[in-house]
Design a protein around this motif. Structure first.
Motif, PDB file in Angstrom:
ATOM      1  N   LEU A   1      52.947  29.998  38.846  1.00  0.00           N
ATOM      2  CA  LEU A   1      51.815  30.169  40.438  1.00  0.00           C
ATOM      3  C   LEU A   1      51.684  31.524  40.537  1.00  0.00           C
ATOM      4  CD1 LEU A   1      50.958  29.386  43.279  1.00  0.00           C
ATOM      5  CD2 LEU A   1      53.386  30.783  44.114  1.00  0.00           C
ATOM      6  N   LEU A   2      52.513  32.704  40.108  1.00  0.00           N
ATOM      7  CA  LEU A   2      51.965  34.134  39.871  1.00  0.00           C
ATOM      8  C   LEU A   2      50.661  34.197  38.934  1.00  0.00           C
ATOM      9  CD1 LEU A   2      55.129  36.365  40.361  1.00  0.00           C
ATOM     10  CD2 LEU A   2      53.244  36.075  41.655  1.00  0.00           C
ATOM     11  N   ILE A   3      50.789  33.883  37.864  1.00  0.00           N
ATOM     12  CA  ILE A   3      50.028  34.008  36.904  1.00  0.00           C
ATOM     13  C   ILE A   3      48.109  33.614  37.718  1.00  0.00           C
ATOM     14  CG2 ILE A   3      49.050  33.059  34.983  1.00  0.00           C
ATOM     15  CD1 ILE A   3      51.695  33.517  33.835  1.00  0.00           C
ATOM     16  N   VAL A   4      48.506  32.365  37.703  1.00  0.00           N
ATOM     17  CA  VAL A   4      47.227  31.620  38.840  1.00  0.00           C
ATOM     18  C   VAL A   4      46.696  31.635  39.613  1.00  0.00           C
ATOM     19  CG1 VAL A   4      46.512  29.312  40.409  1.00  0.00           C
ATOM     20  CG2 VAL A   4      47.434  28.706  37.540  1.00  0.00           C
ATOM     21  N   MET A   5      47.487  32.864  40.664  1.00  0.00           N
ATOM     22  CA  MET A   5      46.827  33.716  41.840  1.00  0.00           C
ATOM     23  C   MET A   5      46.513  35.063  40.800  1.00  0.00           C
ATOM     24  SD  MET A   5      50.146  33.352  44.552  1.00  0.00           S
ATOM     25  CE  MET A   5      49.730  35.119  45.230  1.00  0.00           C
ATOM     26  N   PHE A   6      47.312  35.583  40.210  1.00  0.00           N
ATOM     27  CA  PHE A   6      46.433  36.652  39.085  1.00  0.00           C
ATOM     28  C   PHE A   6      44.744  36.532  38.486  1.00  0.00           C
ATOM     29  CE2 PHE A   6      46.335  39.683  35.980  1.00  0.00           C
ATOM     30  CZ  PHE A   6      45.880  40.754  36.199  1.00  0.00           C
ATOM     31  N   TRP A   7      45.568  35.310  37.935  1.00  0.00           N
ATOM     32  CA  TRP A   7      43.398  34.714  37.435  1.00  0.00           C
ATOM     33  C   TRP A   7      42.758  34.662  38.322  1.00  0.00           C
ATOM     34  CZ3 TRP A   7      42.210  36.187  32.857  1.00  0.00           C
ATOM     35  CH2 TRP A   7      40.475  35.369  32.571  1.00  0.00           C
ATOM     36  N   GLY A   8      43.028  33.953  39.296  1.00  0.00           N
ATOM     37  CA  GLY A   8      41.902  33.654  40.456  1.00  0.00           C
ATOM     38  C   GLY A   8      41.737  35.532  40.724  1.00  0.00           C
TER      39      GLY A   8
ATOM     40  N   SER B   1      37.146  36.626  38.483  1.00  0.00           N
ATOM     41  CA  SER B   1      35.584  38.023  39.472  1.00  0.00           C
ATOM     42  C   SER B   1      35.231  38.720  39.099  1.00  0.00           C
ATOM     43  CB  SER B   1      35.444  36.948  41.006  1.00  0.00           C
ATOM     44  OG  SER B   1      36.559  38.388  41.447  1.00  0.00           O
ATOM     45  N   TRP B   2      36.531  39.592  38.530  1.00  0.00           N
ATOM     46  CA  TRP B   2      36.136  41.383  38.781  1.00  0.00           C
ATOM     47  C   TRP B   2      35.839  40.838  36.956  1.00  0.00           C
ATOM     48  CZ3 TRP B   2      39.217  44.473  35.453  1.00  0.00           C
ATOM     49  CH2 TRP B   2      38.654  45.429  34.723  1.00  0.00           C
ATOM     50  N   LEU B   3      36.877  40.346  36.603  1.00  0.00           N
ATOM     51  CA  LEU B   3      35.980  40.205  34.364  1.00  0.00           C
ATOM     52  C   LEU B   3      34.509  39.553  34.510  1.00  0.00           C
ATOM     53  CD1 LEU B   3      39.715  38.659  32.402  1.00  0.00           C
ATOM     54  CD2 LEU B   3      38.577  41.360  32.925  1.00  0.00           C
TER      55      LEU B   3
ATOM     56  N   TRP C   1      31.887  41.993  32.600  1.00  0.00           N
ATOM     57  CA  TRP C   1      31.380  41.415  31.521  1.00  0.00           C
ATOM     58  C   TRP C   1      29.342  41.406  31.649  1.00  0.00           C
ATOM     59  CZ3 TRP C   1      32.329  40.711  27.006  1.00  0.00           C
ATOM     60  CH2 TRP C   1      31.280  40.306  26.334  1.00  0.00           C
ATOM     61  N   SER C   2      28.965  41.152  32.446  1.00  0.00           N
ATOM     62  CA  SER C   2      27.862  40.850  33.419  1.00  0.00           C
ATOM     63  C   SER C   2      27.420  42.746  33.164  1.00  0.00           C
ATOM     64  CB  SER C   2      27.644  40.366  34.483  1.00  0.00           C
ATOM     65  OG  SER C   2      28.061  40.851  35.412  1.00  0.00           O
ATOM     66  N   ARG C   3      28.088  43.446  33.641  1.00  0.00           N
ATOM     67  CA  ARG C   3      27.457  45.225  33.610  1.00  0.00           C
ATOM     68  C   ARG C   3      27.496  45.197  31.561  1.00  0.00           C
ATOM     69  NH1 ARG C   3      31.302  48.046  37.457  1.00  0.00           N
ATOM     70  NH2 ARG C   3      29.984  47.710  39.439  1.00  0.00           N
ATOM     71  N   ILE C   4      28.819  44.879  31.333  1.00  0.00           N
ATOM     72  CA  ILE C   4      28.313  45.039  30.089  1.00  0.00           C
ATOM     73  C   ILE C   4      27.561  44.786  29.204  1.00  0.00           C
ATOM     74  CG2 ILE C   4      29.904  44.913  27.372  1.00  0.00           C
ATOM     75  CD1 ILE C   4      32.229  44.974  28.878  1.00  0.00           C
TER      76      ILE C   4
END
Length: 78
Positions: A45-52, A56-58, A62-65
């Protein structure tokens, strides 16, 4: 046939009631397997919440890079 069904339902009720009563009287605590399963579920559950929240930040990063790629090469594209 009805008598067998009635007897079966009464036997089931008595056995389930006895099982639940036994669980209420058990003061040993949780077993190791139950604790391990709960810890695994909490970790997932913590991994899913963290990945969610991180995805969006990643994606923005990535679009900036990839957007900076054209500026670094002088803007020429093939």
């Amino acid at each position: 046939m009805r008598e067998k069904i009635s007897t079966l339902s009464i036997a089931t009720y008595v056995s389930v009631k006895g099982f639940v009563h036994g669980l209420k009287k058990d003061e040993r605590g949780l077993s190791g397997i139950v604790v391990a399963v709960m810890l695994i579920l909490i970790a997932v559950l913590l991994i899913v919440m963290f990945w969610g929240s991180l995805s969006s930040w990643l994606a923005e990063l990535w679009s900036r890079i990839t957007g900076k790629d054209t500026e670094l090469t002088g803007g020429s594209s093939f």
